[in-house]
Structure formats: structure tokens, C-alpha cells
Design a protein around this motif. Structure first.
Motif, PDB file in Angstrom:
ATOM      1  N   ALA A 124      -5.942  -4.104   6.562  1.00 50.66           N
ATOM      2  CA  ALA A 124      -4.556  -4.398   6.177  1.00 50.66           C
ATOM      3  C   ALA A 124      -4.189  -5.810   6.608  1.00 50.66           C
ATOM      4  CB  ALA A 124      -3.616  -3.399   6.827  1.00 50.66           C
ATOM      5  N   PRO A 125      -3.335  -6.478   5.852  1.00 49.16           N
ATOM      6  CA  PRO A 125      -2.908  -7.817   6.262  1.00 49.16           C
ATOM      7  C   PRO A 125      -1.988  -7.736   7.476  1.00 49.16           C
ATOM      8  CG  PRO A 125      -1.620  -7.081   4.386  1.00 49.16           C
ATOM      9  CD  PRO A 125      -2.680  -6.037   4.604  1.00 49.16           C
ATOM     10  N   GLN A 126      -1.938  -8.792   8.228  1.00 51.89           N
ATOM     11  CA  GLN A 126      -0.997  -8.892   9.333  1.00 51.89           C
ATOM     12  C   GLN A 126       0.326  -9.415   8.779  1.00 51.89           C
ATOM     13  OE1 GLN A 126      -1.685  -7.931  12.571  1.00 51.89           O
ATOM     14  NE2 GLN A 126      -3.554  -7.132  11.606  1.00 51.89           N
ATOM     15  N   ILE A 127       1.415  -8.660   8.966  1.00 50.58           N
ATOM     16  CA  ILE A 127       2.708  -9.065   8.398  1.00 50.58           C
ATOM     17  C   ILE A 127       3.742  -9.226   9.496  1.00 50.58           C
ATOM     18  CG2 ILE A 127       2.237  -7.912   6.213  1.00 50.58           C
ATOM     19  CD1 ILE A 127       4.236  -5.740   7.054  1.00 50.58           C
ATOM     20  N   THR A 128       4.673 -10.146   9.256  1.00 53.90           N
ATOM     21  CA  THR A 128       5.854 -10.298  10.097  1.00 53.90           C
ATOM     22  C   THR A 128       7.057 -10.425   9.161  1.00 53.90           C
ATOM     23  OG1 THR A 128       5.571 -12.704  10.166  1.00 53.90           O
ATOM     24  CG2 THR A 128       4.631 -11.427  11.990  1.00 53.90           C
ATOM     25  N   VAL A 129       8.177  -9.864   9.542  1.00 55.81           N
ATOM     26  CA  VAL A 129       9.380  -9.896   8.717  1.00 55.81           C
ATOM     27  C   VAL A 129      10.562 -10.323   9.584  1.00 55.81           C
ATOM     28  CG1 VAL A 129      10.934  -8.610   7.220  1.00 55.81           C
ATOM     29  CG2 VAL A 129       8.492  -8.039   7.262  1.00 55.81           C
ATOM     30  N   GLU A 130      11.221 -11.380   9.186  1.00 52.84           N
ATOM     31  CA  GLU A 130      12.461 -11.824   9.813  1.00 52.84           C
ATOM     32  C   GLU A 130      13.562 -11.702   8.767  1.00 52.84           C
ATOM     33  OE1 GLU A 130      11.869 -15.691  11.377  1.00 52.84           O
ATOM     34  OE2 GLU A 130      10.308 -15.059  12.812  1.00 52.84           O
ATOM     35  N   ALA A 131      14.232 -10.566   8.751  1.00 52.03           N
ATOM     36  CA  ALA A 131      15.136 -10.204   7.652  1.00 52.03           C
ATOM     37  C   ALA A 131      16.601 -10.541   7.920  1.00 52.03           C
ATOM     38  CB  ALA A 131      15.002  -8.703   7.352  1.00 52.03           C
ATOM     39  N   GLU A 132      16.901 -11.245   9.011  1.00 51.12           N
ATOM     40  CA  GLU A 132      18.304 -11.488   9.341  1.00 51.12           C
ATOM     41  C   GLU A 132      19.018 -12.296   8.251  1.00 51.12           C
ATOM     42  OE1 GLU A 132      15.789 -11.962  11.333  1.00 51.12           O
ATOM     43  OE2 GLU A 132      16.083 -10.534  12.985  1.00 51.12           O
TER      44      GLU A 132
END
Length: 571
Positions: free
Chosen positions: A132-140
Motif C-alpha cells: 500500500a502507498p504511504q499517505i498523509t492527509v492534512e484536511a484542515e
């Protein structure tokens, strides 16, 4: 020859059995397959490699990285309120604030040791569980832009709208309120890019019910429809109102309060049916119908009261009162009114213009309106469209004054070239300045607005649509006639400002050169078109003259003016 007794059979050397041939063939194929696999580029993935449905076969590490990152970042991510089937928004993973690292996937797709496995070229990178890919989410930021700083949406009340000769209910929409931090956290936790099957995000928001429910709107619609068609009694005479017309008069506010505004159609309907005499008859004063005078009396009703009764009748739940109104006698307004549609032309003056146009070079469109004296009218190709050139500035100047008097513009506003609106207005009319006119037309007022306001003054064939601004002699003459007689929507001060500016116009080689009167005019000229439109105040009476030409000259326009004044007995 007889074989000796006791000897063994002799086998022929060099002949292979079928099994041996098959074994050799398979070995040969294997050698070829292994050679192909060993010779296949070491910097590329296997030809049929895929990750999450994305084809990355025969690609370098850089190409795989670019392809996968694009696929993941552009994956749509539906965002739902809990329980809603339709998504509120569907951003891409990138728009949601997501980032992805596919380094591990790229490494997994390297075609190295598997080369030692026969036929692996055909299936490597296609089967098995991918990393699986490494993901980061900054949804602010996304949460703030989508749901607002207050994280709240107002509900939409149910309402009704016209549907032919009835009304129909339109469902409302619940609002919601939320905690922005919680929303951003949920988005970050649930966002997973999956190109093959996007995974929806479910948000738990606190709903806000609309004040007006769907049931209330449906009940009101049913009540109104049951009252149609409505009847109106005027002085004991009952008239059935057309349902489609009544429905079109309805206005509904956010609280489902219904009002009726027929914008004059109710009075027109009663007049058509003979219930009212309104407007009164027109009595023509001039032989050619240029002017007429309104006189006598008319009957009318209190339209606002009738409309209020109609609204109550349509919406009252039970036992509505009948709509009853009485007429009243009103005095018709005094004064002359321009009547373009009823104006005939003077045959002798028509002949003067036609003969001149046929004997001189160029194409002509001419319109003359005499406001005093015999009130004659004459035309030649009055509805022929010409490129307007700068004559369009007459319409534009009128629209400018409208906006100044409505406080949308101020005379001391600074526009283009360091000039104020007052200075631009003067230069546009007196010197036919283009930058000021183009600024007002294109950047402030707009083509559609100027064309609409020209049409409201009676212009029938004037167009401000690109590429060419078009007008006719009749459209310009009737505008100038209305301006001269005050039948315009601007004040007398605005009327005077425009007429006096035209009196200072520096281009005087056309109508002014041929007239013996005081001329307030606006010209237009390009390579080919030469135009002049004017209010002429002559000692014997005021008249309007517009001469539009293609391929003529200022001298010709002056000559035509001179001939017309001679034919009218003004010279």
C-alpha cells in the motif's frame, strides 16, 4: 543375411524417440524464455504489471512513480453526510489535502530475482498483494473552504413554484452544523485513495431542520390548486381569471407567505374583457400621427386591493371570501405622446430623400420627425441597419445619466486617463472620445444593459452585440425625439446636460452645415460609414433628423439637410 544365433538385436545410431524430441523442444523454449527474461531491460517493470488497477507495465521507476502518484492524487473521494446516498462533495484526494509516497510500491515492482523463474515475465507484478502507498492527509484547509469557518449551513425551506396552470411543491433541504476540527480529523482518517473503487467518507453532522416542511408546502399547493380557476367580481360582473396567468402572478417568500403582483396584467385583462376603459382612447392631433393627445376619462380599480384579496382567497384553508372590487373614474393624463407605431410619412418629403439618395454616391438611411408646425414625418430605408460608429454614444450617454441619477455613478468619479465621469461624458459627446466610451460600455455598464435601455425607449433594430454595434435611422431619430420632448426616464437636468453637450459637438460638417437652425448633434464615422443625428431648433419649429450613410460624404449630408429644409419651407 541370417543373424548369428545367440547375438542381440542391433539398434540404429542417431535416431531420437518422440519423448527425446519433446524434451529437447521444451529445453529450447526454456532457454529462449530465460534468455528473453535475462535480456529484458533491468530498469523496467514486467510488461503486464498493475497496481490498484493502474497499468505500470514496462515502465521505469520514475515513470511508475509519476503514474501512480497521479492516479492516487486524482482519485475522487465522495464525502457523504451519514445516511445520505448522494455525496455532498466529491473532491480528488489531492484537493482533500492528501499526499502519497509510492516508494515501497516502486521497489516491489522491480523485475530482478523473479527473472530466474521461467515465464515470470508474463505474470510478475500482476498477481499477489501489492504494497500500500504511504499517505498523509492534512484536511484542515479543505474542511474550512467546504464547510466554512463556522462549519454551518442554513436549511432551505420547502416552497411552491408555478407549473403551468397549477403550482407544485418544492422540497426543502436540511441544514447542518459541525465542529471543524472533528470534520478535518474524520476526513484525514477515512480518506484512502483507491483508483479502482473510491471509498466514500461518512461525516456525522448535526442536522438543522428547515422551518417550513415539505408537508406544509404540499398542503399549500393543494389548497391553491383547489381554488383555481379563481373568479373576480367587478361591479357585479363576474370574470373567471385564467389559471396560468394567476399562477404567474404569485410570489412566495421564505416563510411560505403568498402575495400576488400582476404588474399591471390584471388591469389589462379587465380592459380586454371590457370591464374597464383603461387606457383611454387616443385622439390624434397631427395629420401624420407623429403626436397625439390623451384626453377624456377612464375607469380603473384598486389593483393592489384586488391582488391582496386574490392572495387571501387562494391560500385561506377554509371558506375563503369572494373577491369583490369596484371601479372608480379617473382623469386621463394630459400632454402629447410620441407615437412611432402610428406615424405616417409625408410623400413629398419622402420623394425628396429618395431622389437625393438615388442621385448621389453612397447608401443612405434617413429619418425625419417634425415636432412642431405641420408635424411631418419622412423616411428613406429607416429600418436599414448600419454600423453605428460613434452614434452609439447617444445611447451610452443616456445609460450613464440613468446610473448617475440612481447613485450608481458620481460625476466626480475618476475613470480612465485621469478623467472624472463628468469630463469623460463631455469628451465622449463633444469630441467623440473613444477610451471613455469603451470604458463605460465594456467595463462598467455593459453592452446588454445599454441595449436593454435603448429597447425600452423604443429602439427596435439597435444591437450592441459583438462584433459590430448596429443601429438604424429610425431608432436614433425616435430616441432624439424622446430626448427633445422629455419622454425619457432621466431628469430634466440630465436631459439638458446631454442636449447641451451635443450642442458643443465639434464635428459640424454634416447636418449643422446644411441647416439654418441651432443644431445639437452627434456624429459617427469610420472608414466607410458617416453618420449624423440631430435635434434642430429652427425659428419655425423643432425637428429631428438622422442621416446614416455608407460611402457618402459630409458635404452630401449637409446638402440633403439643406434640400429638406427648403422642402419644409424652413429656408
Amino acid at each position: 543375411m541370417t543373424q548369428p544365433r545367440g547375438s542381440t538385436p542391433h539398434r540404429t545410431r542417431g535416431i531420437l524417440s518422440a519423448r527425446q524430441w519433446l524434451a529437447l523442444a521444451l529445453a529450447g523454449v526454456l532457454v529462449v524464455v530465460m534468455a528473453v527474461q535475462l535480456l529484458y531491460p533491468w530498469d523496467r517493470s514486467a510488461p503486464f504489471a498493475q497496481v490498484d488497477g493502474v497499468d505500470v507495465g514496462s515502465a521505469t521507476s520514475e515513470e511508475i512513480t509519476e503514474t501512480l502518484e497521479s492516479a492516487y492524487l486524482q482519485t475522487p473521494v465522495p464525502v457523504h453526510f451519514s445516511g445520505d446516498n448522494e455525496p455532498l462533495v466529491t473532491p480528488t484526494f489531492a484537493e482533500l489535502g492528501g499526499q502519497v509516497d509510492v516508494t515501497a510500491q516502486v521497489e516491489q515492482l522491480q523485475y530482478r530475482w523473479l527473472r530466474a523463474v521461467p515465464t515470470s515475465l508474463l505474470w510478475a507484478g500482476r498477481f499477489g498483494t501489492p504494497t500500500a502507498p504511504q499517505i498523509t492527509v492534512e484536511a484542515e484547509d479543505f474542511a474550512r473552504q467546504t464547510f466554512g469557518q463556522n462549519c454551518q449551513a442554513e436549511p432551505v425551506n420547502a416552497t411552491i413554484e408555478p407549473a403551468g396552470d397549477q403550482v407544485t411543491a418544492v422540497g426543502g433541504q436540511s441544514g447542518w452544523e459541525c465542529d471543524l476540527t472533528d470534520v478535518a480529523t474524520t476526513l484525514a482518517e477515512q480518506a484512502h485513495p483507491a483508483p479502482e473503487a473510491p471509498e466514500p467518507i461518512q461525516l456525522d453532522l448535526d442536522p438543522i431542520a428547515p422551518e417550513i416542511s415539505d408537508e406544509e408546502a404540499e398542503q399549500l399547493a393543494a389548497t391553491i390548486n383547489s381554488r383555481l380557476p379563481a373568479e373576480l367580481t367587478v361591479d357585479g360582473q363576474t370574470l373567471t381569471l385564467p389559471s396560468e396567468a394567476v399562477v404567474s402572478w404569485l410570489s412566495v417568500d421564505e416563510q411560505l407567505e403568498v402575495t400576488v403582483d400582476s404588474t399591471g396584467e390584471l388591469t389589462e385583462l379587465l380592459t380586454t374583457e371590457g370591464v374597464l376603459q383603461n387606457p383611454p382612447e387616443r385622439v390624434f392631433e397631427a395629420s401624420y400621427g407623429v403626436l397625439d393627445v390623451v384626453e377624456g376619462t377612464a375607469t380603473d380599480i384598486d389593483a393592489a386591493d384586488a391582488e391582496a384579496q386574490l392572495a387571501e382567497y387562494l391560500t385561506t384553508a377554509e371558506d375563503p371570501a369572494e373577491i369583490v372590487v369596484t371601479t372608480e373614474t379617473v382623469q386621463a393624463p394630459d400632454g402629447p405622446l410620441l407615437r412611432r407605431s402610428m406615424a405616417e410619412t409625408d410623400p413629398e418629403l419622402d420623394e425628396v430623400i429618395a431622389t437625393f439618395a438615388e442621385e448621389n454616391i453612397g447608401t443612405y438611411g434617413v429619418s425625419l420627425i417634425e415636432l412642431d408646425g405641420e408635424q411631418r414625418r419622412a423616411t428613406y430605408q429607416p429600418d436599414e441597419q448600419f454600423i453605428a460608429a460613434s452614434t452609439y454614444k447617444t445611447w451610452l450617454s443616456y445609460s450613464t445619466i440613468l446610473r448617475e441619477e440612481a447613485d450608481e455613478l458620481q460625476w466626480d468619479d475618476h475613470l480612465t486617463g485621469g478623467r472624472t465621469l463628468a469630463e469623460c461624458f463631455e469628451d465622449m459627446i463633444v469630441e467623440s472620445d473613444n477610451p471613455c466610451a469603451e470604458y463605460l460600455l465594456l467595463d462598467h455598464i455593459g453592452r446588454e444593459a445599454v441595449e436593454q435601455e435603448a429597447e425600452e425607449l423604443g429602439a427596435q433594430d439597435t444591437s450592441f452585440s459583438p462584433p459590430d454595434l448596429l443601429t438604424t435611422a429610425d431608432d436614433l431619430s425616435w430616441f432624439m425625439a424622446r430626448l427633445a420632448t422629455g419622454e425619457v426616464e432621466i431628469s430634466s437636468a440630465g436631459q439638458t446636460r446631454l442636449i447641451e453637450a451635443m450642442g458643443r459637438n465639434i464635428y459640424r460638417d454634416g447636418i449643422p452645415a446644411g441647416s439654418t437652425g441651432e443644431v445639437m448633434n452627434k456624429v459617427g464615422f469610420l472608414e466607410g460609414p458617416l453618420h449624423d443625428t440631430a435635434i434642430v431648433e429652427h425659428p419655425e419649429g423643432t425637428y429631428i433628423l438622422t442621416v446614416l450613410t455608407e460611402g457618402a460624404s459630409w458635404e452630401a449630408i449637409a446638402d440633403l439637410t439643406r434640400e429638406l429644409e427648403e422642402a419644409m419651407g424652413l429656408q
